[in-house]
Design a protein around this motif. Structure first.
Motif, PDB file in Angstrom:
ATOM      1  N   LEU A 186       0.830  -1.203   0.000  1.00 12.10           N
ATOM      2  CA  LEU A 186       0.000   0.000   0.000  1.00 12.10           C
ATOM      3  C   LEU A 186       0.861   1.249   0.000  1.00 12.10           C
ATOM      4  O   LEU A 186       0.562   2.236  -0.694  1.00 12.10           O
ATOM      5  N   GLU A 187       1.947   1.203   0.759  1.00  9.44           N
ATOM      6  CA  GLU A 187       2.853   2.350   0.822  1.00  9.44           C
ATOM      7  C   GLU A 187       3.489   2.626  -0.536  1.00  9.44           C
ATOM      8  O   GLU A 187       3.573   3.777  -0.978  1.00  9.44           O
ATOM      9  N   ALA A 188       3.940   1.562  -1.214  1.00 11.31           N
ATOM     10  CA  ALA A 188       4.559   1.730  -2.528  1.00 11.31           C
ATOM     11  C   ALA A 188       3.549   2.246  -3.550  1.00 11.31           C
ATOM     12  O   ALA A 188       3.884   3.078  -4.409  1.00 11.31           O
ATOM     13  N   THR A 189       2.318   1.768  -3.457  1.00 13.18           N
ATOM     14  CA  THR A 189       1.269   2.221  -4.374  1.00 13.18           C
ATOM     15  C   THR A 189       0.974   3.701  -4.172  1.00 13.18           C
ATOM     16  O   THR A 189       0.850   4.456  -5.154  1.00 13.18           O
ATOM     17  N   HIS A 190       0.860   4.138  -2.929  1.00 12.81           N
ATOM     18  CA  HIS A 190       0.604   5.556  -2.645  1.00 12.81           C
ATOM     19  C   HIS A 190       1.752   6.425  -3.148  1.00 12.81           C
ATOM     20  O   HIS A 190       1.531   7.532  -3.656  1.00 12.81           O
ATOM     21  N   SER A 191       2.976   5.931  -2.996  1.00 16.62           N
ATOM     22  CA  SER A 191       4.132   6.678  -3.487  1.00 16.62           C
ATOM     23  C   SER A 191       4.085   6.830  -5.004  1.00 16.62           C
ATOM     24  O   SER A 191       4.384   7.895  -5.550  1.00 16.62           O
ATOM     25  N   LYS A 192       3.692   5.750  -5.697  1.00 12.77           N
ATOM     26  CA  LYS A 192       3.578   5.779  -7.156  1.00 12.77           C
ATOM     27  C   LYS A 192       2.485   6.757  -7.588  1.00 12.77           C
ATOM     28  O   LYS A 192       2.679   7.558  -8.523  1.00 12.77           O
ATOM     29  N   LEU A 193       1.353   6.709  -6.913  1.00  9.95           N
ATOM     30  CA  LEU A 193       0.251   7.617  -7.245  1.00  9.95           C
ATOM     31  C   LEU A 193       0.658   9.065  -7.049  1.00  9.95           C
ATOM     32  O   LEU A 193       0.330   9.929  -7.880  1.00  9.95           O
ATOM     33  N   ALA A 194       1.366   9.339  -5.967  1.00 10.72           N
ATOM     34  CA  ALA A 194       1.802  10.713  -5.690  1.00 10.72           C
ATOM     35  C   ALA A 194       2.767  11.207  -6.760  1.00 10.72           C
ATOM     36  O   ALA A 194       2.686  12.360  -7.211  1.00 10.72           O
ATOM     37  N   ALA A 195       3.663  10.331  -7.195  1.00 15.91           N
ATOM     38  CA  ALA A 195       4.641  10.724  -8.206  1.00 15.91           C
ATOM     39  C   ALA A 195       3.979  11.002  -9.551  1.00 15.91           C
ATOM     40  O   ALA A 195       4.280  12.002 -10.214  1.00 15.91           O
ATOM     41  N   MET A 196       3.053  10.131  -9.960  1.00 14.50           N
ATOM     42  CA  MET A 196       2.454  10.268 -11.280  1.00 14.50           C
ATOM     43  C   MET A 196       1.418  11.380 -11.353  1.00 14.50           C
ATOM     44  O   MET A 196       1.093  11.852 -12.442  1.00 14.50           O
ATOM     45  N   THR A 197       0.897  11.794 -10.226  1.00 13.31           N
ATOM     46  CA  THR A 197      -0.061  12.907 -10.229  1.00 13.31           C
ATOM     47  C   THR A 197       0.604  14.216  -9.827  1.00 13.31           C
ATOM     48  O   THR A 197      -0.061  15.235  -9.689  1.00 13.31           O
ATOM     49  N   TYR A 346      -1.515  11.961 -16.109  1.00 11.14           N
ATOM     50  CA  TYR A 346      -0.380  12.423 -15.320  1.00 11.14           C
ATOM     51  C   TYR A 346      -0.642  13.806 -14.723  1.00 11.14           C
ATOM     52  O   TYR A 346      -1.529  14.533 -15.169  1.00 11.14           O
ATOM     53  N   GLY A 347       0.184  14.139 -13.757  1.00 10.16           N
ATOM     54  CA  GLY A 347      -0.047  15.354 -12.980  1.00 10.16           C
ATOM     55  C   GLY A 347       0.066  16.645 -13.752  1.00 10.16           C
ATOM     56  O   GLY A 347      -0.561  17.645 -13.380  1.00 10.16           O
ATOM     57  N   PHE A 348       0.865  16.680 -14.813  1.00  6.12           N
ATOM     58  CA  PHE A 348       0.976  17.917 -15.592  1.00  6.12           C
ATOM     59  C   PHE A 348      -0.273  18.166 -16.436  1.00  6.12           C
ATOM     60  O   PHE A 348      -0.415  19.226 -17.049  1.00  6.12           O
ATOM     61  N   GLY A 349      -1.178  17.162 -16.459  1.00  2.00           N
ATOM     62  CA  GLY A 349      -2.454  17.304 -17.178  1.00  2.00           C
ATOM     63  C   GLY A 349      -3.612  17.255 -16.206  1.00  2.00           C
ATOM     64  O   GLY A 349      -3.672  18.027 -15.253  1.00  2.00           O
ATOM     65  N   LEU A 350      -4.511  16.323 -16.436  1.00  2.00           N
ATOM     66  CA  LEU A 350      -5.690  16.196 -15.572  1.00  2.00           C
ATOM     67  C   LEU A 350      -5.404  15.450 -14.278  1.00  2.00           C
ATOM     68  O   LEU A 350      -6.199  15.519 -13.339  1.00  2.00           O
ATOM     69  N   GLY A 351      -4.309  14.702 -14.229  1.00  2.96           N
ATOM     70  CA  GLY A 351      -3.919  14.021 -13.002  1.00  2.96           C
ATOM     71  C   GLY A 351      -4.869  12.922 -12.562  1.00  2.96           C
ATOM     72  O   GLY A 351      -5.091  12.730 -11.370  1.00  2.96           O
TER      73      GLY A 351
END
Length: 402
Positions: A186-197, A346-351
């Motif tokens: 769960l921690e790794a998934t949240h980290s991935k989500l934060a990075a990509m958004t 991705y975060g630079f767009g709609l995220g």
């Protein structure tokens, strides 16, 4: 003196364009998952997101009919395209070696930029590398192309089997690390989500790390054998006349039945194998994947014969014409898919990364298909080449395409 120049429209093999367009659009059904969700969810549907009801149905359909099948078909067509490209140069009295390598160099550069700056799932780099390595095979016999192509695919399968065998000898720490990639915490998934958004700059280090991995270890372990083998098979199919109407309806029908029975048989058996073993690391990451590794090649061959038959019999002629427009702009449309999808997720767009369910992803795919089908026809009504095709050809021939 004759000057090398691009192939004129009158010399194009339009069946290749139609099948290429079909393959390119189909690839997005699988790629959308890699754009929209953490990587693990691509092969392990239980790793992230809802896997019940309509979402489960969407994944099952995409896995059985699309996963690796359309990319396999596209790889075959790339090999056929190399053969056609070189043959056309020879017919015009030109030596293809230098021009081919220049063409592959620019594709390699485009792929490198695409992978590191836009999307790490790029395949252009792998195609270019295989194009460098396998160039000389375009002159080989059909028998040789089939033999070497199948041999390369077998090597790729063998490496997967060796990896599966090695799992029993890994330490507990190594298995834990491998399992974290297959089924992230769960921690790794949240980290991935934060990075990509997040911001583009925040994603760059993660994206370029994945890109380097695919372009080095991934190419040596998987890409060369899989893509290279399929490219050689594509050359063999071209020489056998699959794309130029050399097969009878009876020949097409028998091969479609043969390829589909084997291909879907392997795929469905592998799917049942993974479900029975609850998508566990030890059973599904390597051995469970091998069934679709084999099955997807046969299904792709079946698709190729299906489309060749449809084109030969002039069925769905309007649809085939529209697919040909998409196929003539395959390079542009492939990069366009990446730009649009990264802008959506991705975060630079709609995220929206990680927040769009699988059935909603299919809706996005249908919209992108519509845009590309309509847009390709409109563009080619006014211009001879797609925008990136125009640039690539200009760099290949060192002259401005007319």
């Amino acid at each position: 003196m004759t000057i090398a120049s691009p192939t004129f429209n009158s010399k194009r093999i339009h069946s290749l364009d139609s099948i290429r367009g079909f393959a390119l659009l189909g690839i997005l059904i699988m790629n959308i998952q890699a754009f929209a969700m953490p990587e693990a969810a691509y092969l392990n549907p239980t790793a992230y997101g809802d896997f019940t009801g309509v979402n489960k149905v969407v994944w099952l359909v995409s896995h059985v009919f699309f996963d690796s099948k359309f990319m396999s078909l596209f790889s075959m067509l790339f090999g056929a395209g190399i053969l056609l490209f070189c043959n056309n140069l020879v017919e015009r009295g030109k030596k293809p070696l230098g021009i081919h390598y220049r063409r592959m160099f620019w594709l390699l550069l485009f792929g490198f930029i695409h992978a590191h700056l836009i999307w790490s799932g790029d395949v252009l780099f792998t195609y270019a590398m295989c194009g460098f390595i396998l160039y000389s095979f375009y002159q080989r016999s059909i028998k040789t192309l089939w033999f070497v192509g199948i041999s390369l695919l077998a090597i790729g399968w063998g490496l997967l089997e060796m990896t599966q065998f090695s799992l029993a000898y890994l330490s507990e720490e190594e298995l834990t690390e491998l399992n974290n990639d297959w089924s992230p915490t769960l921690e790794a998934t949240h980290s991935k989500l934060a990075a990509m958004t997040g911001l583009w700059q925040e994603q760059f280090s993660l994206r370029t790390e994945n890109a380097w991995l695919m372009q080095t270890v991934g190419f040596a372990y998987f890409g060369l054998w899989r893509v290279g083998g399929l490219m050689l098979i594509g050359m063999a199919l071209f020489k056998q006349g699959l794309f130029t109407g050399a097969y009878s309806t009876k020949d097409h029908s028998s091969k479609i039945l043969f390829y589909f029975l084997i291909g879907f048989g392997f795929t469905l058996y592998g799917l049942n194998f993974n479900i029975d073993n609850e998508w566990s690391l030890f059973h599904s990451q390597f051995r469970g994947y091998q069934f679709n590794y084999i099955g997807s090649v046969f299904v792709a061959l079946g698709y190729a014969h299906c489309l060749a038959l449809v084109i030969q019999q002039q069925w769905l002629s309007t649809a085939m014409i529209h697919l040909a427009y998409v196929g003539r702009m395959a390079f542009t449309n492939y990069i366009f898919q990446s730009v649009i999808c990264t802008s959506i997720f991705y975060g630079f767009g709609l995220g929206l990364f990680g927040s769009v369910e699988r059935w909603q992803q299919v809706v996005i795919v249908l919209i992108i298909w519509s845009v590309q089908i309509i847009g390709s026809k409109l563009w080619l009504t006014h211009f001879r080449f797609g925008p990136l095709e125009w640039v690539w050809r200009g760099l290949t021939y060192w002259r401005r395409p007319l």
